[in-house]
Design an enzyme around this catalytic site. Structure first.
Site, PDB file in Angstrom:
ATOM      1  N   LYS A 192       1.481   4.040  -3.196  1.00 18.28           N
ATOM      2  CA  LYS A 192       1.207   5.476  -3.099  1.00 18.28           C
ATOM      3  C   LYS A 192       2.461   6.303  -3.400  1.00 18.28           C
ATOM      4  CE  LYS A 192      -2.354   7.004  -1.530  1.00 18.28           C
ATOM      5  NZ  LYS A 192      -3.602   7.475  -2.179  1.00 18.28           N
ATOM      6  N   ASN A 210      -3.974  10.194  10.251  1.00 18.57           N
ATOM      7  CA  ASN A 210      -5.159   9.365  10.504  1.00 18.57           C
ATOM      8  C   ASN A 210      -6.426  10.182  10.343  1.00 18.57           C
ATOM      9  OD1 ASN A 210      -3.007   7.695  11.583  1.00 18.57           O
ATOM     10  ND2 ASN A 210      -4.615   6.453  12.494  1.00 18.57           N
ATOM     11  N   TYR A 257       0.836  -1.205   0.000  1.00 22.75           N
ATOM     12  CA  TYR A 257       0.000   0.000   0.000  1.00 22.75           C
ATOM     13  C   TYR A 257       0.869   1.254   0.000  1.00 22.75           C
ATOM     14  CZ  TYR A 257      -2.695   3.878   1.915  1.00 22.75           C
ATOM     15  OH  TYR A 257      -3.242   5.120   2.120  1.00 22.75           O
ATOM     16  N   ILE A 317      -6.853  -3.934  21.355  1.00 26.70           N
ATOM     17  CA  ILE A 317      -5.787  -2.951  21.165  1.00 26.70           C
ATOM     18  C   ILE A 317      -4.516  -3.730  20.857  1.00 26.70           C
ATOM     19  CG2 ILE A 317      -4.389  -1.171  22.265  1.00 26.70           C
ATOM     20  CD1 ILE A 317      -6.801  -0.360  23.878  1.00 26.70           C
ATOM     21  N   PHE A 318      -3.941  -3.444  19.698  1.00 24.31           N
ATOM     22  CA  PHE A 318      -2.829  -4.257  19.208  1.00 24.31           C
ATOM     23  C   PHE A 318      -1.496  -3.743  19.751  1.00 24.31           C
ATOM     24  CE2 PHE A 318      -6.262  -4.680  16.107  1.00 24.31           C
ATOM     25  CZ  PHE A 318      -6.407  -6.063  16.103  1.00 24.31           C
TER      26      PHE A 318
END
Length: 330
Positions: free
Chosen positions: A146, A171, A142, A207-208
């Protein structure tokens, strides 16, 4: 000004259209609706349902109308999917941009091109906050697709006299203040809508990672309200209108401040007035500890001003959208 909005039925593109109309501009949306929603496009706005790789339809759209600005919001943006389906990402995010540049040349378009880029082109940063000229070492297809698109645009500007600006998001989050449009992805991978959906459904949030070298062990990210992003795009088009052909520039779009995953949960608990159950899961591969922008250039060049990007407003607008549309656009 009159705008062609490619990907204008998606999350960020549709918010751009609503903000542009609010400011007195007119828009034509070009979207294949593969990941966008027809319901997000105002009824009075012309929608051309076609793929960016459909060269004849794209050229006809440019030929039949005069546009002061062209906006590209049509990227695929799921990092995990890009790892398993890289060809899909290079075709849509790279070849799609090449088709657009060729169509602009063929139809002798003088419109400024504003390209929706991403902080993913930087990969794991050497330092934060991140500046426009910092090293670009993307770690996913990704991010690489870009960056390739940015190179295509930059080279086309220099060789063919186009003019463009790449706006690198951090974000994007929140929803239009009206509550009529918002974030509706399948699957939903973004933290803030998942926090709200967990709170509403009473389901445990994952939550990673909680062992990052940050103030509370969770990832730190820069959250910018989608309507502030939209306004910055309009300012970019107006700025490009004053520049000479052959110009290419880049701008980071963020608030200049990072919030941790736990701080997002705490802000949501404050706005919603309830506790949000969560658990810590394993880190996701390739997740950097901190990503946030130095937004000095955005303020100096575009006159960027944050109107909605404090956490409470971000969460409150997202909550209104989810409450009014519990099943999204469906």
């Amino acid at each position: 000004m009159r705008f062609l909005v490619i990907g204008g039925a998606g999350y960020i593109g549709s918010h751009f259209v609503w903000e542009a109309l609010r400011q007195g501009h007119s828009c034509v949306v070009y979207d294949n609706l593969s990941r966008g929603h027809r319901a997000s496009v105002p009824r009075e706005v012309k929608l051309i349902q076609a793929d960016l790789l459909d060269k004849e339809t794209l050229r006809a759209a440019l030929r039949e109308d005069h546009f002061d600005g062209i906006f590209h919001f049509a990227a695929f943006a799921l990092v995990g999917e890009s790892v398993t389906e890289p060809d899909l990402y290079y075709e849509n995010n790279g070849e799609g941009v090449r088709c657009l540049l060729n169509a602009m040349r063929a139809e002798k378009s003088t419109a400024g091109l504003v390209f929706s880029s991403t902080c993913a082109i930087f990969g794991t940063p050497e330092k934060v906050p991140m500046l426009e000229h910092d090293p670009k070492v993307p770690i996913s297809p990704y991010g690489r697709s870009k960056l390739v698109a940015e190179w295509l645009i930059e080279d086309a500007c220099r060789a063919y006299g186009l003019k463009a600006m790449a706006l690198r998001y951090f974000n994007a989050c929140g929803a239009d203040p009206s509550g009529e449009i918002g974030e509706d992805h399948q699957p939903e991978t973004h933290l803030i809508p998942n926090v709200i959906l967990s709170a509403v459904a009473g389901k445990e949030l994952s939550i990673f990672g909680n062992d990052f070298p940050t103030r509370d062990g969770t990832c730190v990210r820069d959250y910018i309200h989608v309507s502030d992003l939209a306004d910055a795009h309009i300012k970019a088009a107006q700025h490009l209108h004053t520049l000479k052909p052959g110009t290419f520039d880049v701008v980071n779009l963020g608030t200049g401040k990072g919030y941790s995953n736990l701080e997002i949960v705490q802000a949501a608990e404050r706005v919603l007035g309830r506790k949000i159950p969560y658990r810590f899961a394993e880190r996701r591969p390739g997740d950097p500890a901190e990503l946030y922008a130095d937004n000095t250039k955005a303020r100096q060049v575009l006159g960027y001003v944050s109107r909605y990007s404090d956490l409470d407003t971000i969460i409150r607008t997202a909550l209104v959208w989810h409450e009014k549309h519990p099943k999204g656009f469906s």
